[in-house]
Design a protein around this motif. Structure first.
Motif, short mmCIF file in Angstrom:
data_model
loop_
_atom_site.label_atom_id
_atom_site.label_comp_id
_atom_site.label_asym_id
_atom_site.label_seq_id
_atom_site.Cartn_x
_atom_site.Cartn_y
_atom_site.Cartn_z
N ASN A 37 -44.90 -22.80 -33.54
CA ASN A 37 -44.83 -21.46 -32.94
C ASN A 37 -43.59 -21.27 -32.08
O ASN A 37 -43.65 -20.66 -31.01
N ASN A 38 -42.46 -21.77 -32.53
CA ASN A 38 -41.22 -21.52 -31.79
C ASN A 38 -40.54 -20.28 -32.39
O ASN A 38 -39.54 -20.34 -33.07
N TRP A 39 -41.14 -19.13 -32.07
CA TRP A 39 -40.69 -17.85 -32.62
C TRP A 39 -39.19 -17.65 -32.41
O TRP A 39 -38.66 -17.85 -31.33
N GLY A 40 -38.53 -17.22 -33.48
CA GLY A 40 -37.12 -16.89 -33.38
C GLY A 40 -36.17 -18.05 -33.53
O GLY A 40 -34.95 -17.88 -33.50
N TYR B 110 -50.26 -24.15 -24.36
CA TYR B 110 -50.33 -23.69 -22.97
C TYR B 110 -51.72 -23.14 -22.66
O TYR B 110 -52.21 -23.29 -21.53
N ASN B 111 -52.35 -22.54 -23.64
CA ASN B 111 -53.68 -22.00 -23.42
C ASN B 111 -54.70 -23.12 -23.20
O ASN B 111 -55.53 -23.05 -22.28
N ILE B 112 -54.64 -24.15 -24.03
CA ILE B 112 -55.56 -25.29 -23.88
C ILE B 112 -55.37 -25.93 -22.51
O ILE B 112 -56.34 -26.21 -21.79
N LEU B 113 -54.11 -26.15 -22.13
CA LEU B 113 -53.84 -26.80 -20.84
C LEU B 113 -54.28 -25.91 -19.68
O LEU B 113 -54.92 -26.39 -18.73
N SER B 114 -53.96 -24.64 -19.75
CA SER B 114 -54.31 -23.73 -18.66
C SER B 114 -55.83 -23.64 -18.47
O SER B 114 -56.33 -23.70 -17.33
N GLN B 115 -56.56 -23.51 -19.56
CA GLN B 115 -58.03 -23.42 -19.45
C GLN B 115 -58.62 -24.72 -18.91
O GLN B 115 -59.57 -24.69 -18.12
N TYR B 116 -58.06 -25.84 -19.34
CA TYR B 116 -58.54 -27.13 -18.85
C TYR B 116 -58.36 -27.22 -17.33
O TYR B 116 -59.27 -27.65 -16.60
N GLY C 55 -43.43 -17.31 -23.94
CA GLY C 55 -43.69 -17.31 -25.37
C GLY C 55 -45.14 -17.15 -25.77
O GLY C 55 -45.46 -17.15 -26.96
N GLY C 56 -46.03 -17.04 -24.79
CA GLY C 56 -47.43 -16.82 -25.11
C GLY C 56 -48.27 -18.08 -25.06
O GLY C 56 -47.76 -19.19 -24.87
N PRO C 57 -49.58 -17.95 -25.26
CA PRO C 57 -50.52 -19.06 -25.06
C PRO C 57 -50.56 -20.09 -26.18
O PRO C 57 -51.13 -21.16 -26.00
N ASP C 58 -49.97 -19.79 -27.34
CA ASP C 58 -50.19 -20.64 -28.52
C ASP C 58 -49.05 -21.62 -28.80
O ASP C 58 -49.03 -22.26 -29.84
N CYS C 59 -48.08 -21.72 -27.90
CA CYS C 59 -46.96 -22.65 -28.08
C CYS C 59 -47.31 -24.02 -27.51
O CYS C 59 -48.09 -24.15 -26.58
N SER C 60 -46.70 -25.04 -28.09
CA SER C 60 -46.95 -26.42 -27.69
C SER C 60 -46.24 -26.76 -26.39
O SER C 60 -45.05 -26.49 -26.23
N VAL C 61 -46.97 -27.41 -25.48
CA VAL C 61 -46.38 -27.85 -24.21
C VAL C 61 -45.31 -28.91 -24.48
O VAL C 61 -44.19 -28.83 -23.98
N ILE C 62 -45.65 -29.90 -25.30
CA ILE C 62 -44.70 -30.97 -25.61
C ILE C 62 -43.54 -30.43 -26.44
O ILE C 62 -42.38 -30.79 -26.23
N GLY C 63 -43.84 -29.57 -27.41
CA GLY C 63 -42.79 -29.03 -28.26
C GLY C 63 -41.72 -28.33 -27.46
O GLY C 63 -40.52 -28.50 -27.69
N ASN C 64 -42.14 -27.51 -26.48
CA ASN C 64 -41.16 -26.81 -25.67
C ASN C 64 -40.36 -27.78 -24.80
O ASN C 64 -39.15 -27.62 -24.64
N ALA C 65 -41.02 -28.79 -24.27
CA ALA C 65 -40.31 -29.78 -23.46
C ALA C 65 -39.27 -30.52 -24.29
O ALA C 65 -38.15 -30.79 -23.82
N LEU C 66 -39.60 -30.85 -25.54
CA LEU C 66 -38.67 -31.58 -26.40
C LEU C 66 -37.48 -30.73 -26.82
O LEU C 66 -36.43 -31.26 -27.18
N GLU C 67 -37.62 -29.41 -26.78
CA GLU C 67 -36.47 -28.54 -27.03
C GLU C 67 -35.74 -28.21 -25.73
O GLU C 67 -34.83 -27.39 -25.71
N ARG C 68 -36.16 -28.87 -24.64
CA ARG C 68 -35.58 -28.68 -23.31
C ARG C 68 -35.71 -27.23 -22.86
O ARG C 68 -34.79 -26.63 -22.30
N PRO D 1 -50.94 -18.45 -19.23
CA PRO D 1 -50.03 -17.86 -20.23
C PRO D 1 -50.40 -16.43 -20.58
O PRO D 1 -51.58 -16.08 -20.64
N GLU D 2 -49.38 -15.62 -20.78
CA GLU D 2 -49.56 -14.21 -21.15
C GLU D 2 -48.63 -13.87 -22.30
O GLU D 2 -47.66 -14.57 -22.57
#
Length: 522
Positions: free
Chosen positions: A45-48, A88-94, A109-122, A350-351
């Protein structure tokens, strides 16, 4: 056949959805033995930037979205260990359920993006921990040759200590797995930020003629109030309006930009400036109150409309609107909604506020959910811009010149990386059902890329449709060094060959399809 938000075809031969490290290891071993190429995404879900597919054609695609467990959490220190499918949604709810004193490092980017994925793209956000890979304390990865990498203190069985001292001992190798194809990160421990006792939003709206003073104000704030003021956004009126108003359908069909008279009217309706500074002060009530007072003193001679809003004030406005719904205009109601969602983001919830812009030129679907599935067209141009008056002024001139040539409205955000540098995010939006509009958008992107490079502006990351531009500009020694590391980890170059480095000729099995592949790693 699927298409991503770049408008390119995604075609997989075989898809795999491992649910555990053991299943993932078995797949990597099988592909290595068969010399079959593969790529990996977290949630896709890395839109764009490319979403699911690989930089080059691959026989296999591995999605890690089912590896979505929170493996460990130390409530005292705020250290949490995640798998790649944790969104982000899973982590936030937890956290809201188990530890509301800590917040998730969300972005727009919204609730459905990966926490690790975004970190790995810096990637980054505007919560207190802005640099998302900077929050990484330790990680574990599978190399393409089957070896398991873990942070150095973990490798000598000091796992708890490893999570508290990120650099370990010896060469720091964790960073080699960011923006690369060196291995598959299977878990990461990140440091969370504590929830602030008080948050005060600030908004400074000003005319185009004051842009130089606006940049200097941001530089001073980021220099003087480190750790108290989070990320600061500088946004033009078009970027503000992209979150607040709908793009007229007739202009989408005719491929026309928003006319200036409409922009000026909407600017007045929503009370935005030519340029708009948006930021937040975090911390204990006394610290926030004192910092607000100091910032007010710093900006007293700045010709701008200055607004400070606390959480309680925004909540009060919403309560008044609920009790007396006819009191405020529809424009103000939208503004209140956007402010509430911004506060949620700052509190780690996340929003989809910023995600709305991906739908700006989507004629068939205005319900904001998944830009790929909803056939949205968006390309991100994300250059680094030095945080000084001259560079920002030159960058704005570039954006206006190129945008006018291609009949696009320049939609500009500059976000502070620190007190020395902005990262600018420019969404290039197009109607995916219109081939001419799609081509125009890609031509616009490449013109910005090339002309920006000549003037010293260059992206901090790339999508798979444009990665070759970066690779072609690398010097031969850098290429040689990266190739040496890649071959040491992946002798047959079967994992995401060509991603952030020059493609290596191999004898691996490739798919015999004519489709164009584009992808990413969220």
């Amino acid at each position: 056949m699927k298409t991503n938000t770049l408008g390119q075809t995604i075609d997989y031969h075989q898809e795999h959805f491992p649910e555990s490290l053991i299943e993932l290891s078995e797949l990597v071993t099988k592909f290595r033995e068969r010399r079959e190429s593969y790529n990996v995404t977290s949630t896709g879900n890395n839109w764009g930037y490319g979403c699911y597919a690989s930089h080059q054609p691959s026989v296999h695609h591995i999605s890690l979205k089912k590896m979505n467990q929170i493996k460990e959490f130390d409530r005292e220190s705020g250290l949490i260990t995640l798998e790649p499918g944790v969104t982000y949604n899973i982590l936030s709810q937890y956290l809201q359920k188990n530890a509301p004193e800590w917040i998730a490092p969300v972005h727009g980017g919204g609730p459905d993006c990966s926490v690790i994925g975004n970190a790995l793209e810096r990637g980054y956000g505007i919560t207190p921990i802005m640099d998302h890979f900077g929050a990484c304390q330790a990680l574990k990865a599978i190399l393409p040759d089957g070896r398991i990498y873990q942070s150095p203190l973990s490798s000598i069985d000091l796992k708890d200590l490893s999570k508290k001292f990120r650099y370990g001992i010896g060469p720091y190798l964790d960073g080699i797995f960011t923006q690369s194809n060196m291995g598959i990160v299977t878990e990461m421990t990140i440091k969370l930020a504590p929830k602030s006792e008080s948050i005060e939003l600030f908004f400074f709206n000003f005319d185009e003629s004051e842009i130089v003073d606006g940049v200097e104000i941001i530089r001073k704030i980021k220099t003087k109030y480190k750790g108290i003021v989070g990320g600061v956004n500088l946004m033009n009126k078009e970027r503000m309006l992209s979150m607040l108003v709908d793009y007229p359908e007739e202009l989408i069909k005719s491929r026309e930009p928003l006319p200036q008279d409409l922009i000026q009217q909407k600017k007045k309706d929503f009370m935005v400036g030519d340029w708009n500074i948006v930021g937040a002060i975090y911390g204990q009530k006394e610290i926030v109150k004192a910092t607000k007072k100091l910032i007010k003193r710093d900006i007293k001679n700045f010709k701008a409309k200055k607004v400070f809003l606390s959480q309680s004030k925004i909540q009060l406005l919403n309560r008044i609107d609920s009790s007396i719904p006819f009191l405020f205009t529809s424009s103000l109601k939208r503004t209140f909604k956007a402010l509430t969602e911004l506060l949620n983001i700052l509190n780690g919830i996340p929003e989809r506020t910023a995600l709305k812009l991906a739908y700006w030129k989507n004629l068939s679907n205005k319900k904001i959910a998944n830009p790929t599935q909803d056939n949205c067209g968006i390309i991100w141009y994300a250059p680094l811009v030095e945080l000084n008056q001259k560079n920002v002024r030159d960058y704005i001139k570039l954006m206006k010149r190129v945008s006018e040539r291609f009949d696009f409205n320049p939609i500009i955000t500059l976000t502070t990386v620190d007190e020395m540098c902005f990262d600018s995010t420019v969404p290039i939006l197009f109607n995916k059902k219109d081939p001419l509009d799609q081509k125009r958008a890609h031509d616009y992107f490449h013109a910005l890329l090339e002309e920006g490079y000549l003037e010293g502006f260059y992206p901090y990351r790339f999508g798979t449709h444009s990665m070759d531009n970066f690779i072609d500009k690398l010097d031969s020694e850098y290429i040689s060094i990266i190739d040496s590391i890649k071959k040491a980890f992946d002798p047959n170059c079967i994992y995401s060959n060509g991603r952030y480095h020059k493609s290596i000729e191999t004898k691996t099995k490739q798919p015999t399809v004519k489709s164009i592949y584009f992808g990413g790693t969220f």
